[in-house]
Design an enzyme around this catalytic site. Sequence first.
Site: not given
Ligand code: NAP
Ligand code: SF4
Length: 675
Positions: A165, A167, A215, A253, A340
Amino acid sequence: MTRYSNLLSPLDLGFTTLKNRVLMGSMHTGLEETKDWNRVAEFYAERARGEVALMVTGGIGPNLEGSVLPGASMMVTEEDVTNHRVVTQRVQDAGGKIAMQILHAGRYAYGPKCVAPSPVKSPISPFPPTELDEEGIEKQISNIANAAVLAQQAGYDGVEIMGSEGYFLNQFLVTHTNKRTDRWGGSYENRMRLPIEVVRRTREAVGTNFIIIYRLSMIDLVPNGSTYDEVVQLAKEIEKAGATIINTGIGWHEARIPTIATSVPRRAFAWVTKKLMGQVSIPVITSNRINTPDVAEAVLAEGCADMVSLARPMLADPHFVAKAMRDEAGQIAPCIACNQACLDHTFGGKLTSCLVNPRACHETELVVEPAATAKKVAIVGAGPAGLSSAITCAERGHAVTVFERSGEIGGQLNMAKQIPGKEEFWGFVDWYREMMDTHDIDVRLNTEATVEALEGFDEVIVATGVTPRDPDIPGQDGANVLSYIDVLRDKAPIGKSVAVIGAGGIGFDVSEFLVHEGDSPTESLPVWMEEWGVADPESHRGGLAPEGPQPHAAARNVTLLQRKAEKHGKRLGKTTGWIHRAALKMKDVNFVGGVNYERIDETGLHVSFGEARENLQVIEADSIVMCAGQVPERSLADALEAKGMNVHVIGGADVAAELDAKRAIDQGVRLAATL
Ligand code: NAP
Ligand code: SF4
């Protein structure tokens, strides 16, 4: 007769036998740094009870300069030995075996005292390392051997010496980080002297009947990485120096190729480990994206390795092996490789946990015990918050009924699973379905939960989720405007050029969905390797394709917009945001930030920039997709509260801002543990 005859067969190491072929790979959970040794012990003991053959601890520093961070756990004093004995004792009492990983970070150490073969700063640390002199190198060797001796005194069954990795030991192997001209640099014989000497001196210090895992980086995935001949040469020398087992490391990494994220195909690197089989006579372990007993069994049956290393899957389900032994693989909580709650926490300085299993690393604090009184519990909403809450309630002996308005369980996970690269979410929903059956939970699909229907329950949990935020843009009622739900759930027809409003998690996901057509690269290893530029290390040094990434042409021309002027994807996961960004860049997605949305018409989306709303532009688009965030769906909660009913509101229905499944599940399980 088990379906997993290879996976569950013992492995004889001569002086000791491992009861099956599953190693729990090292994870830096942050538990050791809490100094709550009872908590550390319980984390590992829980996994020992789950029948894993051998576990490796998180990386423990052999000295101050080699530790990953100031304050990181080390094995240097008698007090350290006493603390670690709590862990080894508890694991061995539970019938398990455990090895301590000795991690010297070299130039990856996040501190001003870091040392390396040469003063070449790493791109992932702000601290330039100090070049070691001969005396300094001798100190590192003796500190590592000494850490192994102390680990032995603490009762460990062995140590893993971290040599991959990117290291410290890895840094000596390649000319990019080792510019020395003395006996530790120059020729490959000189560059590999340090890892060999470390293993030889460690073996000398601990005697014969002690496991030493080395490793070894089998594919560096960085420019000027090791050649495969060098890898094999090193493996043979490591065996001669006294290692018991060789474990596989994949990628430094600082590599710009994803190696463990959700979008990496399952068992993506087992073929690399397979090349080493037959080259050494000690057991070889393979690793990365092996997350079900079936995948593990296939890897072993195909002769890719003698053992498999599973790390994050052991966070998601500590009883992975025990369930495979009972032929209950469908009940194994799946690791969806999202990072996450594990790696994103590690890199954010937070204690590790697991999105799927919030009890991971919280075993002593989030305790799920039989309830004093069995209750009738109603849960409204079969998304991750509701379903996880339902499982925990049922485990505690409550009678659970889940009401779901739609025709399927899974909530927003059903949209996530449509995204190329997020195929793991299918298994996640399948697991929930299996758990509903296992626990005899009464799931009522296509059923609206009314106030009347909920009156007879002792506890009501409202997990009704979210609805899309209305961005209130003039012209948004036009036929060319869609929501992410239209796109992902209802598969509405979409034009060739698309403007995506909102660059949060969903905006990124929708863009990924729009630029792909045909099979997902995650489902086809050759396509994935081509897209990211991974080559056979036997033909190309470090496993990097000379032509670099070769992405397939984008299916659509996508512009991803946000109002914030910051970098797109800045708020995505610490360890995966760069992958999402790189994946969209490869497909020529146009990132536009700092906009005001002025209006939508048949030509596309009209935007301006800055507070003065200047520089009016039209983003020409056939379709405009709204991904502007979400707001809580609280109508039922409000109606119940208006009736004076005592309800528990969880997940997106509680707080939608920055909502993700991690928080929703954690909240659901924690509530259920208290009812
Ligand atoms: P979000 O992450 O809060 O993003 C919302 C987007 O909309 C932002 O880019 C924001 O950017 C924009 N926005 C907010 N208010 C707005 C308005 N009034 N008019 C226009 N644009 C606006 O929410 P989300 O994309 O709906 O996701 C929901 C949750 O699911 C989030 O917490 C996200 O992290 C999670 N999620 C995670 C993943 C992942 O891969 N880990 C994938 C999908 C969803 P601006 O305010 O800059 O415009
Ligand atoms: Fe990490 Fe759990 Fe997501 Fe697997 S499911 S990557 S252990 S948070």
